[in-house]
Write a protein that holds these residues in place. Structure first.
Motif, short mmCIF file in Angstrom:
data_model
loop_
_atom_site.label_atom_id
_atom_site.label_comp_id
_atom_site.label_asym_id
_atom_site.label_seq_id
_atom_site.Cartn_x
_atom_site.Cartn_y
_atom_site.Cartn_z
N GLY A 87 13.46 -2.88 -18.48
CA GLY A 87 13.46 -4.21 -18.23
C GLY A 87 12.66 -4.74 -17.59
N ASP A 88 12.55 -4.03 -16.15
CA ASP A 88 11.79 -4.46 -14.89
C ASP A 88 10.40 -3.60 -14.88
OD1 ASP A 88 12.91 -1.72 -14.23
OD2 ASP A 88 13.75 -2.36 -12.27
N ALA A 89 10.22 -2.87 -16.00
CA ALA A 89 9.02 -2.19 -15.87
C ALA A 89 7.64 -2.93 -15.71
CB ALA A 89 8.73 -1.14 -16.78
N PRO A 90 7.73 -4.15 -16.17
CA PRO A 90 6.58 -5.06 -16.04
C PRO A 90 6.45 -5.57 -14.51
CG PRO A 90 7.54 -5.42 -18.22
CD PRO A 90 8.58 -4.64 -17.66
N LEU A 91 7.44 -5.99 -14.13
CA LEU A 91 7.53 -6.40 -12.73
C LEU A 91 7.03 -5.18 -11.68
CD1 LEU A 91 8.10 -8.72 -10.64
CD2 LEU A 91 10.68 -7.75 -10.63
N ALA A 92 7.45 -4.01 -12.01
CA ALA A 92 6.97 -2.86 -11.30
C ALA A 92 5.51 -2.89 -11.19
CB ALA A 92 7.66 -1.64 -11.61
N TRP A 93 4.94 -2.89 -12.67
CA TRP A 93 3.77 -2.90 -12.65
C TRP A 93 2.84 -3.82 -12.00
CZ3 TRP A 93 -0.26 -6.01 -14.44
CH2 TRP A 93 -1.73 -5.49 -14.69
N MET A 94 3.45 -5.23 -12.13
CA MET A 94 2.79 -6.18 -11.34
C MET A 94 2.81 -5.80 -9.86
SD MET A 94 1.70 -8.78 -13.12
CE MET A 94 1.80 -9.40 -14.53
N ASN A 95 3.74 -5.22 -9.24
CA ASN A 95 3.60 -4.60 -7.98
C ASN A 95 2.56 -3.51 -7.58
OD1 ASN A 95 6.00 -6.39 -6.88
ND2 ASN A 95 7.47 -4.91 -7.45
N HIS A 96 2.53 -2.96 -8.61
CA HIS A 96 1.27 -1.93 -8.47
C HIS A 96 -0.04 -2.57 -8.55
CE1 HIS A 96 4.02 1.79 -8.47
NE2 HIS A 96 4.66 1.22 -9.59
N ALA A 98 -0.69 -5.69 -7.75
CA ALA A 98 -1.13 -6.10 -6.48
C ALA A 98 -1.76 -5.31 -5.24
CB ALA A 98 0.25 -6.85 -5.72
N ALA A 99 -1.25 -4.03 -5.24
CA ALA A 99 -1.60 -3.09 -4.33
C ALA A 99 -3.03 -2.38 -4.89
CB ALA A 99 -0.63 -1.90 -4.08
N ALA A 100 -3.26 -2.29 -6.00
CA ALA A 100 -4.58 -1.90 -6.64
C ALA A 100 -5.48 -2.82 -6.39
CB ALA A 100 -4.30 -1.79 -8.17
N ARG A 101 -5.32 -4.16 -6.47
CA ARG A 101 -6.20 -5.15 -6.19
C ARG A 101 -6.80 -5.15 -4.91
NH1 ARG A 101 -2.56 -8.76 -8.63
NH2 ARG A 101 -2.24 -9.85 -6.66
N GLN A 102 -6.05 -4.93 -3.99
CA GLN A 102 -6.70 -4.61 -2.65
C GLN A 102 -7.55 -3.49 -2.38
OE1 GLN A 102 -6.46 -6.82 0.27
NE2 GLN A 102 -7.96 -5.35 0.73
N ARG A 103 -6.84 -2.30 -3.13
CA ARG A 103 -7.65 -1.09 -3.00
C ARG A 103 -9.18 -1.41 -3.81
NH1 ARG A 103 -2.65 1.21 -3.95
NH2 ARG A 103 -3.17 1.39 -6.32
N LEU A 104 -9.23 -2.04 -5.06
CA LEU A 104 -10.12 -2.40 -5.61
C LEU A 104 -11.37 -3.21 -4.85
CD1 LEU A 104 -8.90 -3.41 -9.23
CD2 LEU A 104 -10.43 -1.46 -8.65
N ALA A 105 -10.67 -4.01 -4.12
CA ALA A 105 -11.53 -4.98 -2.96
C ALA A 105 -12.17 -3.96 -2.24
CB ALA A 105 -10.85 -5.99 -2.65
N ASP A 106 -11.33 -3.20 -1.51
CA ASP A 106 -12.08 -2.36 -0.57
C ASP A 106 -13.12 -1.42 -1.31
OD1 ASP A 106 -9.99 -3.31 1.27
OD2 ASP A 106 -8.93 -1.56 1.01
N TRP A 107 -12.94 -0.92 -2.65
CA TRP A 107 -13.99 -0.22 -3.15
C TRP A 107 -15.17 -0.77 -3.32
CZ3 TRP A 107 -14.23 4.79 -2.64
CH2 TRP A 107 -13.15 5.67 -2.49
N VAL A 108 -14.81 -2.15 -3.60
CA VAL A 108 -16.18 -3.12 -4.15
C VAL A 108 -16.78 -3.37 -2.84
CG1 VAL A 108 -16.89 -5.36 -4.89
CG2 VAL A 108 -15.15 -3.96 -6.24
N ALA A 109 -16.01 -3.53 -1.78
CA ALA A 109 -17.01 -3.88 -0.46
C ALA A 109 -17.89 -2.65 -0.27
CB ALA A 109 -16.03 -4.34 0.58
N ARG A 110 -17.41 -1.60 -0.38
CA ARG A 110 -18.04 -0.23 -0.18
C ARG A 110 -19.28 -0.27 -0.75
NH1 ARG A 110 -12.78 3.40 0.43
NH2 ARG A 110 -12.24 2.61 2.42
N THR A 111 -19.42 -0.52 -2.09
CA THR A 111 -20.35 -0.26 -2.90
C THR A 111 -21.64 -1.15 -2.57
OG1 THR A 111 -19.86 -2.04 -4.62
CG2 THR A 111 -18.76 -0.04 -5.09
N GLY A 112 -21.43 -2.43 -1.90
CA GLY A 112 -22.39 -3.46 -1.54
C GLY A 112 -23.06 -4.06 -2.88
N CYS A 113 -22.29 -3.97 -3.90
CA CYS A 113 -22.85 -4.66 -5.26
C CYS A 113 -22.42 -6.00 -5.21
CB CYS A 113 -22.17 -3.99 -6.68
SG CYS A 113 -22.79 -2.33 -6.70
#
Length: 121
Positions: A87-96, A98-113
């Motif tokens: 039952g709490d799996a969707p909430l755990a996914w939301m936590n993941h 949130a962390a992934a959004r930061q990693r994605l933003a970091d990668w995007v910043a590195r691309t220069g796109c």
């Protein structure tokens, strides 16, 4: 993948990939199919969570780290919403997510796109 009136994506396969997507193990045809399915899901994700080019640029599918991060999120999302999920799996996914959004933003910043300007590296 359909979107049920634009609301939730429906994987093309019975329930998406059989497990985590390991791109080096896929032959060219299967990799293209998985990338198409992932593209549909990323479009839904971008719309659903109002993500902009700083998190997921339009050229995300030309950057290996972004493909890997988004494929991992997609697999985890499917697992979180499976009928057998806790039952709490969707909430755990939301936590993941949130962390992934930061990693994605970091990668995007590195691309220069930038919007309308892809930079290959």
């Amino acid at each position: 993948m359909s979107t049920n009136g634009g609301f939730y994506p429906t994987p093309r396969t019975t329930f998406g990939p059989d497990g985590p997507i390991c791109w080096p193990r896929l032959d060219e045809e299967h990799a293209a199919e998985m990338l198409d399915e992932l593209t549909d899901w990323v479009q839904w994700l971008t719309h659903r969570f109002t993500l902009d080019h700083r998190t997921i640029p339009t050229c995300w599918n030309q950057h290996g780290p972004l493909i890997e991060e988004l494929a991992a999120l997609y697999t985890a999302w499917q697992t979180a919403y499976a009928l057998t999920a806790e039952g709490d799996a969707p909430l755990a996914w939301m936590n993941h997510f949130a962390a992934a959004r930061q990693r994605l933003a970091d990668w995007v910043a590195r691309t220069g796109c930038r919007p309308g300007a892809h930079r290959s590296k």
